[in-house]
Design a protein around this motif. Structure first.
Motif, mmCIF file in Angstrom:
data_model
loop_
_atom_site.group_PDB
_atom_site.id
_atom_site.type_symbol
_atom_site.label_atom_id
_atom_site.label_comp_id
_atom_site.label_asym_id
_atom_site.label_seq_id
_atom_site.Cartn_x
_atom_site.Cartn_y
_atom_site.Cartn_z
ATOM 1 N N GLU A 1 0.828 -1.208 0.000
ATOM 2 C CA GLU A 1 0.000 0.000 0.000
ATOM 3 C C GLU A 1 0.863 1.260 0.000
ATOM 4 O O GLU A 1 0.558 2.229 -0.706
ATOM 5 N N GLN A 2 1.941 1.243 0.761
ATOM 6 C CA GLN A 2 2.838 2.404 0.808
ATOM 7 C C GLN A 2 3.490 2.607 -0.563
ATOM 8 O O GLN A 2 3.593 3.734 -1.045
ATOM 9 N N HIS A 3 3.901 1.514 -1.181
ATOM 10 C CA HIS A 3 4.526 1.601 -2.503
ATOM 11 C C HIS A 3 3.537 2.148 -3.525
ATOM 12 O O HIS A 3 3.887 2.995 -4.361
ATOM 13 N N GLU A 4 2.285 1.696 -3.456
ATOM 14 C CA GLU A 4 1.255 2.181 -4.378
ATOM 15 C C GLU A 4 0.997 3.673 -4.182
ATOM 16 O O GLU A 4 0.815 4.408 -5.163
ATOM 17 N N GLU A 5 0.997 4.130 -2.923
ATOM 18 C CA GLU A 5 0.812 5.552 -2.641
ATOM 19 C C GLU A 5 1.961 6.370 -3.199
ATOM 20 O O GLU A 5 1.748 7.460 -3.748
ATOM 21 N N GLU A 6 3.173 5.870 -3.079
ATOM 22 C CA GLU A 6 4.347 6.581 -3.606
ATOM 23 C C GLU A 6 4.275 6.704 -5.109
ATOM 24 O O GLU A 6 4.623 7.731 -5.679
ATOM 25 N N ILE A 7 3.802 5.645 -5.762
ATOM 26 C CA ILE A 7 3.659 5.664 -7.226
ATOM 27 C C ILE A 7 2.613 6.692 -7.634
ATOM 28 O O ILE A 7 2.805 7.448 -8.606
ATOM 29 N N GLU A 8 1.494 6.743 -6.925
ATOM 30 C CA GLU A 8 0.420 7.692 -7.224
ATOM 31 C C GLU A 8 0.879 9.129 -7.044
ATOM 32 O O GLU A 8 0.438 10.020 -7.777
ATOM 33 N N GLN A 9 1.770 9.375 -6.095
ATOM 34 C CA GLN A 9 2.240 10.732 -5.826
ATOM 35 C C GLN A 9 3.235 11.216 -6.878
ATOM 36 O O GLN A 9 3.473 12.404 -7.005
ATOM 37 N N GLU A 10 3.824 10.304 -7.640
ATOM 38 C CA GLU A 10 4.798 10.691 -8.654
ATOM 39 C C GLU A 10 4.160 11.249 -9.865
ATOM 40 O O GLU A 10 3.218 11.403 -10.297
#
Length: 160
Positions: free
Chosen positions: A151-160
């Motif tokens: 979930e944290q990795h997915e959030e980081e991807i969305e923020q990019e």
């Protein structure tokens, strides 16, 4: 006997008297550790009534901190007992149960304690059950950590 009657404070006094006489009394060390761990749940219950969500969260954190310190104190007695007699599964079981209550990474150390107790008494079905139960808790914890990482990795991807 007193502990079985729910008279934990009285039992603690007798374990302390036994330790005054012989500071290396294995059963008194384990018993005192068990009584201290029993008190851990009561730590912090004297907190004043919290009104808002922040106050409730702060009160819970304070209570959890007190409980953790009490459990850590109990662990000291189990460690002393194990130094005196590491061939008896009783202290290993109590230590494992207390580590499991601490949660977090302590659960891995708890498993080691239960496995050691099982090595000492391989025919004890209750100890086998403790090992199985802690293994299930570890699997759940690892699964939660994996999910949180995803979930944290997915959030980081969305923020990019």
């Amino acid at each position: 006997m007193l502990a079985h009657l729910g008279r934990f404070k009285d039992a603690l006094k007798y374990f302390e008297k036994a330790l005054d006489i012989d500071g290396e009394d294995y059963l008194a060390l384990v018993g005192k550790g068990d009584m201290i761990a029993e008190f851990a749940e009561d730590e912090g219950h004297d907190l004043t009534i919290a009104i808002g969500e922040k106050e409730i969260a702060a009160a819970r954190a304070k209570q959890k901190e007190k409980e953790q310190k009490t459990l850590e104190k109990a662990l000291e007695f189990y460690d002393k007992a194990i130094k005196i007699n590491d061939k008896d599964p009783v202290a290993w079981i109590s230590k494992g149960m207390t580590l499991a209550r601490l949660g977090g990474d302590s659960i891995f150390e708890a498993k080691k304690c239960f496995v050691k107790a099982l090595e000492l008494d391989p025919k004890d079905g209750k100890i086998k059950q403790m090992v199985e139960t802690i293994e299930k808790h570890i699997e759940k914890q690892i699964e939660k950590e994996k999910q949180a990482s995803i979930e944290q990795h997915e959030e980081e991807i969305e923020q990019e």
